[in-house]
Motif scaffolding. Structure first.
Motif, PDB file in Angstrom:
ATOM      1  N   LEU A 103     -28.535 -43.492 114.640  1.00 46.25           N
ATOM      2  CA  LEU A 103     -28.393 -42.999 116.009  1.00 46.25           C
ATOM      3  C   LEU A 103     -26.911 -42.973 116.364  1.00 46.25           C
ATOM      4  O   LEU A 103     -26.170 -43.910 116.040  1.00 46.25           O
ATOM      5  N   PHE A 104     -26.476 -41.920 117.042  1.00 45.34           N
ATOM      6  CA  PHE A 104     -25.077 -41.803 117.448  1.00 45.34           C
ATOM      7  C   PHE A 104     -25.011 -41.480 118.921  1.00 45.34           C
ATOM      8  O   PHE A 104     -25.767 -40.647 119.431  1.00 45.34           O
ATOM      9  N   THR A 105     -24.104 -42.148 119.633  1.00 44.49           N
ATOM     10  CA  THR A 105     -23.813 -41.812 121.027  1.00 44.49           C
ATOM     11  C   THR A 105     -22.480 -41.103 121.092  1.00 44.49           C
ATOM     12  O   THR A 105     -21.471 -41.618 120.606  1.00 44.49           O
ATOM     13  N   SER A 106     -22.468 -39.917 121.698  1.00 41.52           N
ATOM     14  CA  SER A 106     -21.257 -39.106 121.820  1.00 41.52           C
ATOM     15  C   SER A 106     -20.823 -39.033 123.276  1.00 41.52           C
ATOM     16  O   SER A 106     -21.607 -38.666 124.152  1.00 41.52           O
ATOM     17  N   ALA A 107     -19.556 -39.397 123.509  1.00 47.44           N
ATOM     18  CA  ALA A 107     -18.979 -39.266 124.849  1.00 47.44           C
ATOM     19  C   ALA A 107     -17.938 -38.160 124.908  1.00 47.44           C
ATOM     20  O   ALA A 107     -17.518 -37.757 125.992  1.00 47.44           O
ATOM     21  N   ALA A 108     -17.516 -37.646 123.753  1.00 43.28           N
ATOM     22  CA  ALA A 108     -16.403 -36.691 123.697  1.00 43.28           C
ATOM     23  C   ALA A 108     -16.743 -35.384 124.407  1.00 43.28           C
ATOM     24  O   ALA A 108     -17.863 -34.891 124.320  1.00 43.28           O
ATOM     25  N   GLN A 109     -15.729 -34.832 125.069  1.00 44.74           N
ATOM     26  CA  GLN A 109     -15.883 -33.528 125.719  1.00 44.74           C
ATOM     27  C   GLN A 109     -14.869 -32.560 125.126  1.00 44.74           C
ATOM     28  O   GLN A 109     -13.939 -32.100 125.778  1.00 44.74           O
ATOM     29  N   ARG A 110     -15.068 -32.320 123.870  1.00 46.11           N
ATOM     30  CA  ARG A 110     -14.238 -31.380 123.128  1.00 46.11           C
ATOM     31  C   ARG A 110     -14.997 -31.003 121.861  1.00 46.11           C
ATOM     32  O   ARG A 110     -15.946 -31.685 121.471  1.00 46.11           O
ATOM     33  N   ARG A 111     -14.591 -29.949 121.227  1.00 44.25           N
ATOM     34  CA  ARG A 111     -15.218 -29.554 119.973  1.00 44.25           C
ATOM     35  C   ARG A 111     -14.860 -30.579 118.907  1.00 44.25           C
ATOM     36  O   ARG A 111     -13.701 -30.927 118.699  1.00 44.25           O
ATOM     37  N   HIS A 112     -15.881 -31.079 118.239  1.00 48.35           N
ATOM     38  CA  HIS A 112     -15.658 -32.092 117.217  1.00 48.35           C
ATOM     39  C   HIS A 112     -15.037 -31.468 115.963  1.00 48.35           C
ATOM     40  O   HIS A 112     -15.173 -30.269 115.693  1.00 48.35           O
ATOM     41  N   THR A 113     -14.375 -32.307 115.173  1.00 43.54           N
ATOM     42  CA  THR A 113     -13.850 -31.853 113.886  1.00 43.54           C
ATOM     43  C   THR A 113     -15.008 -31.530 112.957  1.00 43.54           C
ATOM     44  O   THR A 113     -16.156 -31.962 113.172  1.00 43.54           O
ATOM     45  N   GLY A 114     -14.700 -30.799 111.905  1.00 45.26           N
ATOM     46  CA  GLY A 114     -15.741 -30.460 110.944  1.00 45.26           C
ATOM     47  C   GLY A 114     -16.390 -31.690 110.342  1.00 45.26           C
ATOM     48  O   GLY A 114     -17.618 -31.734 110.141  1.00 45.26           O
ATOM     49  N   PHE A 115     -15.600 -32.718 110.052  1.00 41.96           N
ATOM     50  CA  PHE A 115     -16.147 -33.951 109.473  1.00 41.96           C
ATOM     51  C   PHE A 115     -17.085 -34.637 110.456  1.00 41.96           C
ATOM     52  O   PHE A 115     -18.187 -35.083 110.085  1.00 41.96           O
ATOM     53  N   THR A 116     -16.675 -34.713 111.728  1.00 34.88           N
ATOM     54  CA  THR A 116     -17.536 -35.346 112.730  1.00 34.88           C
ATOM     55  C   THR A 116     -18.826 -34.566 112.900  1.00 34.88           C
ATOM     56  O   THR A 116     -19.912 -35.145 113.019  1.00 34.88           O
ATOM     57  N   ARG A 117     -18.737 -33.229 112.912  1.00 34.97           N
ATOM     58  CA  ARG A 117     -19.954 -32.421 113.046  1.00 34.97           C
ATOM     59  C   ARG A 117     -20.890 -32.680 111.873  1.00 34.97           C
ATOM     60  O   ARG A 117     -22.115 -32.755 112.041  1.00 34.97           O
ATOM     61  N   TRP A 118     -20.314 -32.830 110.671  1.00 34.45           N
ATOM     62  CA  TRP A 118     -21.150 -33.130 109.509  1.00 34.45           C
ATOM     63  C   TRP A 118     -21.824 -34.493 109.671  1.00 34.45           C
ATOM     64  O   TRP A 118     -23.030 -34.633 109.400  1.00 34.45           O
ATOM     65  N   LEU A 119     -21.067 -35.490 110.117  1.00 33.92           N
ATOM     66  CA  LEU A 119     -21.649 -36.816 110.325  1.00 33.92           C
ATOM     67  C   LEU A 119     -22.787 -36.755 111.340  1.00 33.92           C
ATOM     68  O   LEU A 119     -23.859 -37.346 111.131  1.00 33.92           O
ATOM     69  N   ILE A 120     -22.576 -36.036 112.436  1.00 35.98           N
ATOM     70  CA  ILE A 120     -23.597 -35.954 113.477  1.00 35.98           C
ATOM     71  C   ILE A 120     -24.863 -35.300 112.948  1.00 35.98           C
ATOM     72  O   ILE A 120     -25.981 -35.682 113.314  1.00 35.98           O
ATOM     73  N   ARG A 121     -24.707 -34.330 112.053  1.00 36.83           N
ATOM     74  CA  ARG A 121     -25.903 -33.682 111.477  1.00 36.83           C
ATOM     75  C   ARG A 121     -26.720 -34.643 110.636  1.00 36.83           C
ATOM     76  O   ARG A 121     -27.921 -34.419 110.425  1.00 36.83           O
ATOM     77  N   GLN A 122     -26.112 -35.706 110.149  1.00 37.70           N
ATOM     78  CA  GLN A 122     -26.842 -36.670 109.317  1.00 37.70           C
ATOM     79  C   GLN A 122     -27.638 -37.677 110.157  1.00 37.70           C
ATOM     80  O   GLN A 122     -28.431 -38.433 109.615  1.00 37.70           O
ATOM     81  N   MET A 123     -27.385 -37.699 111.456  1.00 43.09           N
ATOM     82  CA  MET A 123     -28.049 -38.680 112.315  1.00 43.09           C
ATOM     83  C   MET A 123     -29.506 -38.297 112.576  1.00 43.09           C
ATOM     84  O   MET A 123     -29.856 -37.124 112.610  1.00 43.09           O
ATOM     85  N   ASP A 124     -30.328 -39.305 112.782  1.00 38.79           N
ATOM     86  CA  ASP A 124     -31.730 -39.059 113.125  1.00 38.79           C
ATOM     87  C   ASP A 124     -31.905 -38.706 114.595  1.00 38.79           C
ATOM     88  O   ASP A 124     -32.887 -38.061 114.971  1.00 38.79           O
ATOM     89  N   ALA A 125     -30.987 -39.154 115.433  1.00 40.76           N
ATOM     90  CA  ALA A 125     -31.028 -38.828 116.859  1.00 40.76           C
ATOM     91  C   ALA A 125     -29.627 -38.986 117.428  1.00 40.76           C
ATOM     92  O   ALA A 125     -28.788 -39.703 116.877  1.00 40.76           O
ATOM     93  N   VAL A 126     -29.391 -38.286 118.548  1.00 41.25           N
ATOM     94  CA  VAL A 126     -28.080 -38.325 119.197  1.00 41.25           C
ATOM     95  C   VAL A 126     -28.276 -38.502 120.696  1.00 41.25           C
ATOM     96  O   VAL A 126     -29.172 -37.887 121.299  1.00 41.25           O
ATOM     97  N   ILE A 127     -27.442 -39.355 121.277  1.00 44.00           N
ATOM     98  CA  ILE A 127     -27.372 -39.534 122.721  1.00 44.00           C
ATOM     99  C   ILE A 127     -26.037 -38.988 123.189  1.00 44.00           C
ATOM    100  O   ILE A 127     -25.005 -39.194 122.544  1.00 44.00           O
ATOM    101  N   ALA A 128     -26.017 -38.285 124.323  1.00 40.79           N
ATOM    102  CA  ALA A 128     -24.776 -37.867 124.969  1.00 40.79           C
ATOM    103  C   ALA A 128     -24.663 -38.606 126.289  1.00 40.79           C
ATOM    104  O   ALA A 128     -25.664 -38.828 126.984  1.00 40.79           O
ATOM    105  N   THR A 129     -23.440 -39.010 126.643  1.00 45.85           N
ATOM    106  CA  THR A 129     -23.269 -39.798 127.861  1.00 45.85           C
ATOM    107  C   THR A 129     -23.159 -38.949 129.123  1.00 45.85           C
ATOM    108  O   THR A 129     -23.141 -39.489 130.231  1.00 45.85           O
TER     109      THR A 129
END
Length: 357
Positions: A103-129
């Motif tokens: 699970l990942f919680t994202s607070a960022a308000q900008r386009r993520h880097t390619g590496f971060t986007r790849w990491l987020i795709r591996q998560m089972d669920a995502v929370i945004a603040t």
């Protein structure tokens, strides 16, 4: 007296791990410190950090590899809030063979880097603040906004006595701007606005409180120089960051809070101020537009607009009845919609869903 350390569940019973791998205190650290003790009343959770206050259940990172492969419900939840923690979760799952739901919680308000986007795709669920944070994600996310401890952060009956105890001026309104001192946080905009405000309001004072790391010391020195050149060193005060246990008392001492950030992920300080009965004047970044009701619990201004900050503050200082009404509305808003217990319960619901899937 140091409180006793919170017990960590036995390794076989741990259902959720909330890592916090950054040694230096940050907003993520505050989130873990606030949430995990509350969540521990509802689910077998522990943080995993090099150093946290004793009231937070904390499994030393070196013990992660000793965890049994499975938890009591099968997989455990690994709740990451930074890239390094997402990487660690993936390593534990695929290299160490631990059964984990990521699970990942994202607070960022900008386009993520390619590496971060790849990491987020591996998560089972995502929370945004915030809804803004969710809009930058390329996958579905559940929005769970941060909350505030409305018992710890609450108005006080005798603000003058509190200020005296904190060695702050007891007369006149006090305007605060707390958090890290750096260009991104807009402290220079706050100073510029206060210089303008104080030209027409001779009794008001301001408190800038927070830490400037080594790379931002020159920025802090310039702020102090600007204040001195305006002959306001006795009215625009600077203090280093205080221990977490003393933070609420400084918010309680304020009449008004200003959040002049140029960029922010979420931004909890206006909410903490509102819970203490201090309306907030904030720029339109982070979650501020979702926290503040314009004209009711504070004012929202455009980024980089020190003049708009000054105008909003001046209007409130010259209209004490409006400031009092906003103070009550700000407290009600925080208590009604942004209680820490609400945030903790919503996240635990996500944990349970993942554990049951």
């Amino acid at each position: 007296m140091t409180p006793p350390a919170a017990p960590v569940p036995p390794l076989r019973e741990i259902e959720v791990i909330a890592p916090n791998f950054k040694k230096r205190h940050s907003g993520v650290t505050s989130t873990v410190i606030r949430l995990v003790p509350l969540q521990a009343r509802q689910i077998a959770i522990t943080s995993c950090a090099p150093d946290l206050p004793p009231e937070v259940p904390n499994l030393p990172p070196r013990r992660l590899l000793l965890l049994p492969r499975s938890g009591p419900s099968g997989a455990r939840v690994w709740h990451a809030r930074r890239n390094v923690e997402m990487v660690a979760g993936l390593a534990l799952k695929y290299l160490a063979g631990k059964r984990l739901k990521l699970l990942f919680t994202s607070a960022a308000q900008r386009r993520h880097t390619g590496f971060t986007r790849w990491l987020i795709r591996q998560m089972d669920a995502v929370i945004a603040t915030s809804s803004k944070s969710a809009s930058y994600l390329e996958r579905e996310a559940q929005v769970i906004r941060h909350g505030v401890d409305c018992t710890q952060f609450q108005p006080v009956d005798d603000r003058a006595a509190l200020r005296a105890a904190l060695n702050l001026p007891t007369d006149g309104p006090l305007i605060g701007c707390f958090g890290r001192i750096r260009h991104q946080k807009g402290n220079d905009l706050f100073v510029a606005a206060m210089i303008e405000v104080f030209a027409t309001h001779p009794t008001a004072r301001a408190l800038i409180m927070g830490r400037a790391t080594a790379e931002h010391q020159d920025f802090l020195k310039q702020l102090k120089k600007d204040v001195a050149e305006a002959s306001l060193s006795d009215r625009i005060l600077f203090r280093d960051e205080v221990p977490i246990e003393d933070l609420a008392r400084h918010f309680q001492a304020l009449d008004l809070y200003v959040a002049p950030q140029r960029w922010e992920g979420f931004g909890l300080t206006p909410l903490e101020a509102m819970a203490c009965g201090a309306p907030a004047v904030a720029t339109k970044v982070g979650a501020f537009e979702e926290l503040i009701v314009e004209g009711e619990t504070g004012h929202l201004v455009e980024i980089e607009d020190a003049r708009a900050i000054a105008d909003a503050v001046t209007r409130l200082l010259h209209d004490p009845s409006a400031l009092r009404a906003m103070s009550k509305a700000a407290r009600a808003r925080a208590e009604g919609s942004f209680r820490l217990e609400q945030e903790a319960a919503a996240i635990v619901s996500v944990y349970r869903r993942l554990l049951g899937s």
